[in-house]
Design an enzyme around this catalytic site. Structure first.
Site, PDB file in Angstrom:
ATOM      1  N   TYR A 118     -16.081  17.617 -15.181  1.00  0.00           N
ATOM      2  CA  TYR A 118     -16.426  16.203 -15.332  1.00  0.00           C
ATOM      3  C   TYR A 118     -17.513  15.873 -14.297  1.00  0.00           C
ATOM      4  O   TYR A 118     -17.391  16.245 -13.125  1.00  0.00           O
ATOM      5  CB  TYR A 118     -15.172  15.364 -15.080  1.00  0.00           C
ATOM      6  CG  TYR A 118     -15.419  13.887 -15.069  1.00  0.00           C
ATOM      7  CD1 TYR A 118     -15.664  13.207 -16.255  1.00  0.00           C
ATOM      8  CD2 TYR A 118     -15.417  13.168 -13.884  1.00  0.00           C
ATOM      9  CE1 TYR A 118     -15.896  11.844 -16.246  1.00  0.00           C
ATOM     10  CE2 TYR A 118     -15.641  11.799 -13.872  1.00  0.00           C
ATOM     11  CZ  TYR A 118     -15.887  11.147 -15.067  1.00  0.00           C
ATOM     12  OH  TYR A 118     -16.117   9.805 -15.049  1.00  0.00           O
ATOM     13  N   ARG A 123       0.856  -1.198   0.000  1.00  0.00           N
ATOM     14  CA  ARG A 123       0.000   0.000   0.000  1.00  0.00           C
ATOM     15  C   ARG A 123       0.890   1.246   0.000  1.00  0.00           C
ATOM     16  O   ARG A 123       0.613   2.218  -0.677  1.00  0.00           O
ATOM     17  CB  ARG A 123      -0.964   0.014   1.200  1.00  0.00           C
ATOM     18  CG  ARG A 123      -1.731   1.333   1.277  1.00  0.00           C
ATOM     19  CD  ARG A 123      -2.914   1.404   2.249  1.00  0.00           C
ATOM     20  NE  ARG A 123      -2.934   0.440   3.310  1.00  0.00           N
ATOM     21  CZ  ARG A 123      -2.191   0.504   4.417  1.00  0.00           C
ATOM     22  NH1 ARG A 123      -1.365   1.521   4.618  1.00  0.00           N
ATOM     23  NH2 ARG A 123      -2.269  -0.437   5.324  1.00  0.00           N
ATOM     24  N   ASP A 138      -6.950  19.587 -13.636  1.00  0.00           N
ATOM     25  CA  ASP A 138      -7.251  18.264 -14.189  1.00  0.00           C
ATOM     26  C   ASP A 138      -6.798  18.287 -15.651  1.00  0.00           C
ATOM     27  O   ASP A 138      -7.412  18.938 -16.489  1.00  0.00           O
ATOM     28  CB  ASP A 138      -8.759  18.007 -14.064  1.00  0.00           C
ATOM     29  CG  ASP A 138      -9.182  16.640 -14.623  1.00  0.00           C
ATOM     30  OD1 ASP A 138      -8.439  16.086 -15.450  1.00  0.00           O
ATOM     31  OD2 ASP A 138     -10.270  16.165 -14.236  1.00  0.00           O
ATOM     32  N   LYS A 171      -7.778   7.444 -19.213  1.00  0.00           N
ATOM     33  CA  LYS A 171      -8.057   7.993 -20.534  1.00  0.00           C
ATOM     34  C   LYS A 171      -6.791   7.959 -21.393  1.00  0.00           C
ATOM     35  O   LYS A 171      -6.321   6.893 -21.699  1.00  0.00           O
ATOM     36  CB  LYS A 171      -8.630   9.404 -20.378  1.00  0.00           C
ATOM     37  CG  LYS A 171      -9.697   9.533 -19.258  1.00  0.00           C
ATOM     38  CD  LYS A 171     -10.966   8.749 -19.529  1.00  0.00           C
ATOM     39  CE  LYS A 171     -11.895   8.637 -18.332  1.00  0.00           C
ATOM     40  NZ  LYS A 171     -12.255   9.902 -17.686  1.00  0.00           N
TER      41      LYS A 171
HETATM   42  C1  LIG Z   1     -12.770  10.279 -16.403  1.00  0.00           C
HETATM   43  C2  LIG Z   1     -12.440  11.577 -15.834  1.00  0.00           C
HETATM   44  C3  LIG Z   1     -12.263  11.741 -14.455  1.00  0.00           C
HETATM   45  C4  LIG Z   1     -12.472  10.606 -13.471  1.00  0.00           C
HETATM   46  O1  LIG Z   1     -11.533   9.599 -13.643  1.00  0.00           O
HETATM   47  P1  LIG Z   1     -11.811   8.048 -13.322  1.00  0.00           P
HETATM   48  O2  LIG Z   1     -10.538   7.402 -13.713  1.00  0.00           O
HETATM   49  O3  LIG Z   1     -12.990   7.635 -14.152  1.00  0.00           O
HETATM   50  O4  LIG Z   1     -12.106   7.963 -11.869  1.00  0.00           O
HETATM   51  C5  LIG Z   1     -11.905  12.993 -13.995  1.00  0.00           C
HETATM   52  N1  LIG Z   1     -11.739  14.040 -14.834  1.00  0.00           N
HETATM   53  C6  LIG Z   1     -11.911  13.908 -16.168  1.00  0.00           C
HETATM   54  C7  LIG Z   1     -11.705  15.097 -17.044  1.00  0.00           C
HETATM   55  C8  LIG Z   1     -12.275  12.687 -16.710  1.00  0.00           C
HETATM   56  O5  LIG Z   1     -12.455  12.576 -18.031  1.00  0.00           O
END
Ligand SMILES: *Cc1c(COP(=O)(O)O)cnc(C)c1O
Length: 379
Positions: A98, A46, A170, A195
């Protein structure tokens, strides 16, 4: 080291045991000690795992940061950032976030006494008048999801610095191939590595990168204390994905551009949202802070009450109707009923997320085939 070299070598060293070129998958929870506390830097997975450490070093290298952290999902990474705050603290965030981020903020952290203010920050100056002594964090997405608004990171960072407020960006949509927020003055960069960084739609993962040692120490503490880590196999897969990030992103950008121009000329299409158009309201900022314009394109279908948009996404054949984005394959989504369903209707209207809106994650297939598919679905 330049970016394209960093995707392959950044933060990496050869395996010391056998010289393996790819980092081994250390599928282990614990590590032998010769005497109590006598270990080789790893005691429990962890806290640290060698495969995850290799990935965390790669994250840091890509974002020109000192410290990288990997989490079990993008939301787990965001959750770790929010744990830097305490009841009474306030956060200012971009409006068209998001959906899952919006849900985490308003349904979980608001309940434990943190207040959120949402603002359209394309006009960065507006932020100056919004910050109060209670403001502790500004949370940005740029390009925003799904409306593709662009926010001037450098300008926002100038304001947050002035007031001593943390700035988190982000960077999921842009990836470090297109923009590196720490270089523009941000304190924390966050990714849904699910992504583009993973890039193959096969792993859910999150990342944080920071430069400041004190912030890094607090986040490492939270990562270990709260425990939302990712496993060694997933770490291996994302590290493998990252090695082709630059070539994938280049093609995503080329295809995104072809698709955006095709849609703009189609009589069945209303608005097309893509920051590469010279008449996009923040095109100049996009040109200044991004290397190219990415593979995300949103558009509206002309017609009655958005029913036609639903029919278009149902008729697409090469584009898969699915949540998520950033994989090699093209995906189409209907934000109002899918990714942004957790955003209240009035709020969606205000942001422009109507039932007529479709969001495309343009993949790296042949652009002609993608355009033919859109043509038949719109036809
Ligand atoms: C998908 C996404 C998230 C969340 O991420 P997860 O891996 O699905 O928890 C946060 N911000 C953006 C811009 C996203 O496309």
């Amino acid at each position: 080291m330049k970016f394209n070299t960093k995707t392959i070598h950044g933060g990496q060293e050869h395996d010391r045991a056998f010289g393996a070129v790819m980092p081994p998958i250390y599928q282990t929870t614990t590590y032998a000690q010769t005497t109590p506390g006598g270990h080789k830097g790893f005691e429990y997975s962890r806290t640290h795992n060698p495969t995850r450490s290799a990935l965390e070093n790669a994250f840091a290298s890509l974002e020109n940061g000192m410290y990288g952290m990997a989490f079990g999902s993008g939301l787990a990474a965001i959750d770790a950032v929010l744990k830097l705050l305490k009841p009474g603290d306030e956060v200012i965030a971009t409006g068209d976030l998001y959906g899952g981020t919006y849900r985490l903020f308003t349904k979980i952290y608001e309940n434990i006494g943190i207040r959120f203010h949402f603002a359209e920050l394309s006009d960065a100056e507006k932020l100056d008048g919004m910050i109060t002594p209670a403001t502790k964090l500004v949370w940005l997405e740029t390009p925003t999801n799904p409306m593709m608004n662009i926010i001037d990171i450098e300008k926002v960072a100038g304001i947050t610095r002035k007031y001593g407020v943390l700035l988190a960006v982000d960077n999921t949509f842009a990836t470090p191939y297109l923009q590196q927020p720490l270089d523009l003055g941000a304190d924390i960069v966050m990714h849904s590595a699910t992504k583009y960084l993973g890039g193959h739609s096969d792993v859910v993962m999150g990342a944080l990168v920071v430069n400041d040692k004190a912030i890094a120490d607090r986040l490492y503490f939270i990562q270990n204390a709260s425990g939302a880590i990712c496993g060694p196999m997933d770490s291996f897969l994302v590290l493998r994905g990252i090695k082709t990030l630059h070539v994938r992103m280049q093609r995503h950008c080329e295809n995104g551009k072809d698709v955006a121009f095709f849609l703009r000329d189609h009589s069945g299409v209303g608005e097309v949202y893509w920051p590469g158009f010279s008449d996009h309201p923040n095109h100049d900022v996009a040109r200044k802070q991004m290397r190219d314009f990415g593979g995300m394109v949103s558009f509206t279908v002309k017609g009655r009450d958005g029913q036609d948009a639903v029919r278009v996404v149902e008729r697409l054949k090469l584009f898969t109707l699915a949540e998520s984005l950033g994989g090699v394959e093209s995906l189409a989504g209907h934000p109002a009923s899918m990714t942004h369903a957790s955003v209240p209707v009035e709020k969606r209207k205000e942001l422009g997320i109507t039932d007529a809106l479709i969001r495309l994650s343009v993949g790296i297939e042949d652009a002609d085939d993608l355009i033919d598919d859109l043509k038949q679905a719109l036809g």
